[in-house]
Design an enzyme around this catalytic site. Sequence first.
Site, PDB file in Angstrom:
ATOM      1  N   GLY A 143       0.824  -1.193   0.000  1.00  4.76           N
ATOM      2  CA  GLY A 143       0.000   0.000   0.000  1.00  4.76           C
ATOM      3  C   GLY A 143       0.853   1.234   0.000  1.00  4.76           C
ATOM      4  N   GLY A 144       0.180   2.359   0.154  1.00  7.75           N
ATOM      5  CA  GLY A 144       0.876   3.629   0.165  1.00  7.75           C
ATOM      6  C   GLY A 144       1.886   3.718   1.293  1.00  7.75           C
ATOM      7  N   GLY A 183       3.371   1.018   2.891  1.00 10.87           N
ATOM      8  CA  GLY A 183       4.372  -0.042   2.978  1.00 10.87           C
ATOM      9  C   GLY A 183       3.816  -1.391   2.606  1.00 10.87           C
ATOM     10  N   VAL A 209       2.874  -5.422   3.350  1.00 10.77           N
ATOM     11  CA  VAL A 209       2.327  -6.223   4.437  1.00 10.77           C
ATOM     12  C   VAL A 209       2.640  -7.696   4.158  1.00 10.77           C
ATOM     13  CG1 VAL A 209       0.292  -6.758   5.795  1.00 10.77           C
ATOM     14  CG2 VAL A 209       0.450  -4.586   4.591  1.00 10.77           C
ATOM     15  N   LYS A 246       3.315  -5.235   8.977  1.00 18.90           N
ATOM     16  CA  LYS A 246       3.390  -4.123   8.032  1.00 18.90           C
ATOM     17  C   LYS A 246       4.736  -3.442   8.189  1.00 18.90           C
ATOM     18  CE  LYS A 246       0.750  -0.667   5.861  1.00 18.90           C
ATOM     19  NZ  LYS A 246      -0.631  -0.434   5.487  1.00 18.90           N
ATOM     20  N   ASP A 294      -7.420   7.411   7.861  1.00 18.33           N
ATOM     21  CA  ASP A 294      -7.265   6.708   6.585  1.00 18.33           C
ATOM     22  C   ASP A 294      -8.355   5.657   6.407  1.00 18.33           C
ATOM     23  OD1 ASP A 294      -6.127   6.414   4.144  1.00 18.33           O
ATOM     24  OD2 ASP A 294      -4.434   5.201   4.819  1.00 18.33           O
TER      25      ASP A 294
END
Length: 678
Positions: free
Chosen positions: A359-360, A362, A364, A379, A475
């Site tokens: 994802g934005g 990092g 996982v 993560k 978020d």
Amino acid sequence: MSLKLVTAILAYFLVHIVVGAAASDDVGFIFQGFQSSNLSLDGLATVTNNGLLRITNTTKFRTGHAFYPNPINFKSTHNSSAFSFSTQFVFAIVPEVSRVNGPGIAFVIAPTRNLTEVGFSQFLGLVDGNTDGNQTNHVFAVELDTFQHQEVEDINANHVGIDVNSVKSIVSSPASYHANNNNSFDNLTLSSGQRMQLWVEYDGADRRINVTLAPIAAAKPHTPLLSLTYDLSPILKQTMYVGFSAASSPLDMGTSQFVLGWSFRVNGVAQALDLSRLPKLPRFGPKKVSKFFTVGLPLICILLSLTLTSGVAYYLRRKWKYAEVLEEWELAYGPHRFKYKDLYVATKGFTEKLLLGEGGFGRVYKGILTTNKVEVAVKKVSHHASQGMKEFVAEIVSIGRLSHRNLVPLLGYCRRKGELLLVYEFMSKGSLDSFLFKQPKRTLNWSERFRVIRGVASGLLYLHEEWEQVVIHRDVKASNVLLDDELNGRLGDFGLARLYDHGTLPQTTHVAGSLGYLAPEYSRTGKATTSTDVYAFGAFLLEVACGRRPIETRAEPEENIILVDWVFSCWKAGNILQAVDQKLGTEYVKEEAEMVLKLGLLCSHSQPKIRPSMRQVLLYLDGSVALPDLSPLAMGISAFGLGSAQPAGFEDIPSSFATFTDQYFLHSVADSILSGGR
Ligand SMILES: *[C@@H]1O[C@H](CO)[C@@H](O)[C@H](O)[C@H]1NC(C)=O
Ligand SMILES: *[C@@H]1O[C@H](CO)[C@@H](O)[C@H](O)[C@H]1NC(C)=O
Ligand SMILES: *[C@@H]1O[C@H](CO)[C@@H](O)[C@H](O)[C@H]1NC(C)=O
Ligand SMILES: *[C@@H]1O[C@H](CO)[C@@H](O)[C@H](O)[C@H]1NC(C)=O
Ligand SMILES: *[C@@H]1O[C@H](CO)[C@@H](O)[C@H](O)[C@H]1NC(C)=O
Ligand SMILES: *[C@@H]1O[C@H](CO)[C@@H](O)[C@H](O)[C@H]1NC(C)=O
Ligand SMILES: *[C@@H]1O[C@H](CO)[C@@H](O)[C@H](O)[C@H]1NC(C)=O
Ligand SMILES: *[C@@H]1O[C@H](CO)[C@@H](O)[C@H](O)[C@H]1NC(C)=O
């Protein structure tokens, strides 16, 4: 029987007849090894199994003598002049204990085989302290001395000397030899363990004694090492014994003195030894030791140091591999702090195979903690700012204490240089967006969607109002909602955006979050509030109901679909249900779908004050309170009781959304931003 063999047997018998004969008949003898020699031995002297004559060994304070068993006539009458004689022998002086020279040996002609037992090496077993130098000794000797005894005036620790009645040599010279085609003497080391040859010759007419030394390989030198004019007649009695004598060292520097072969003759030249028939010297301990020291030990050292270096390298690599950042203030968070090594092992070294998503913030990874077999999602967030980390970790840890069935439990964290690792409980079904967009694994039906929406709403309410502190998620979006075994929606990843308020992350703007979910006032002021979360929740509602992302990018920027605008236009056209996900067909509850879409629009209002709180959202979702009709929104404002009389007309709504749209286009200068915020 071959002639050769017959000759050999005859020769053998001849030697034995000569040996066994009476003294008067003796003219000479030869020993190529001492296997069956019948020498007269005393003290330490022995004949080894393979025929070496050993005069002494490392036993201290002893002497050793080896004599030809029979007396030899050196004169015709007791007061006539001595006969000429000649002898050749091969010897080796082998240092056995240390590399320091031990005592040497002597070739001796003595009136008796019963020489002294006084074991001081300077006396060479020839004389003792009382008899040294006494004319009554009648001892003639050639010493091969490997130790410098000052008291007997030795010239050095490696010399050859001629002794008469005393171990103080009449003449002596450093051990060396005169090679036949050379004009100078070449030095030799007596106690080198090498075999050497010695010749002793006495010319009875010339009254001259010649002593010649040579290494084993050399022919007899023409020039003797020592040449002394000396009449041996007063010294030599009519019958004398010939042999070898030595005394062992009183110190720890014993040598073994070997005689390998010996020939002797009176009134003639001693028969030359056949060097090829001499017995072999044993392999010596000191040699092995020296090999050990010269080859083995360095090798072992090299191996050891290699092992050590690789060990250290391995250790350092391991240390570096598992290195983490642990500061003192973190000690308080003990249980929430994970060891990097454990996470490394749990995720099999963060292998691609266990990558759950990217994802934005990092990547996982899935992992299984070895200690308790708990499945976790780890993560990895790259993060270089150290300032603000303390506050952030404090928050993370307090978030770790949050407990709600619609939140993904945060188990703990770990810090490395430039990296932060967050450990969450593993959610078996993965993230919600994989059930909604593109080719979903399977489409969620309406009641499942509604349950997820309700779950996320109640999780968000818990964060905003029901916990001891107000927690702003920052978020909220479909990809941050995870589904557990029972398809309950659970909010994950909370607080992460906060990290980037403190630190810096190159690929995001100063406002963190995901594009399409950012409330306009948040991107303007950078201040996150509960109503910025509500705004994102509104986008999330539309996502779930429509099965579309908040912003769907097309090749042409003008064709990009802004979900809010589109739903709004559907509503304005009087058919809001047109926006419902096509994949659902008609399988949905119309009232619920309409309510969810309208609530989505309401939460996405550009005016934070008009957005409902999460508590109100939950009331609408539960149907305990009816959603106000959107059309008379002007009066709706007061109906929501959101305070101020500032009239925000219905006409405001499109312009409000337009504001968002403008802002979106302002922000999305490049597609890179789009790809940055998922
Ligand atoms: C030296 O030789 C004597 C006599 O053969 C023997 O008794 C003794 O054990 C030997 N000593 C060593 C150290 O070999
Ligand atoms: C060995 O020498 C001794 C005297 O030392 C003598 O009695 C004996 O007979 C000799 N033996 C042989 C086989 O020469
Ligand atoms: C020793 O030799 C001398 C002559 O040189 C002689 O006169 C004398 O008798 C000899 N002595 C003996 C004991 O034979
Ligand atoms: C050897 O000499 C010693 C004294 O030095 C003496 O005691 C011993 O009896 C002698 N042995 C023989 C066989 O002559
Ligand atoms: C030499 O030795 C003999 C007998 O062993 C002794 O009588 C004499 O005194 C000694 N002479 C010297 C100078 O020591
Ligand atoms: C001759 O003597 C010289 C100098 O000592 C030496 O280097 C050389 O090896 C000798 N030659 C032989 C054949 O021994
Ligand atoms: C030989 O040994 C003597 C005495 O130890 C020394 O003076 C001389 O230099 C040596 N010669 C050579 C060629 O090594
Ligand atoms: C001893 O050496 C000298 C000179 O090197 C030589 O002339 C003489 O013949 C030698 N004597 C014997 C018995 O070898």
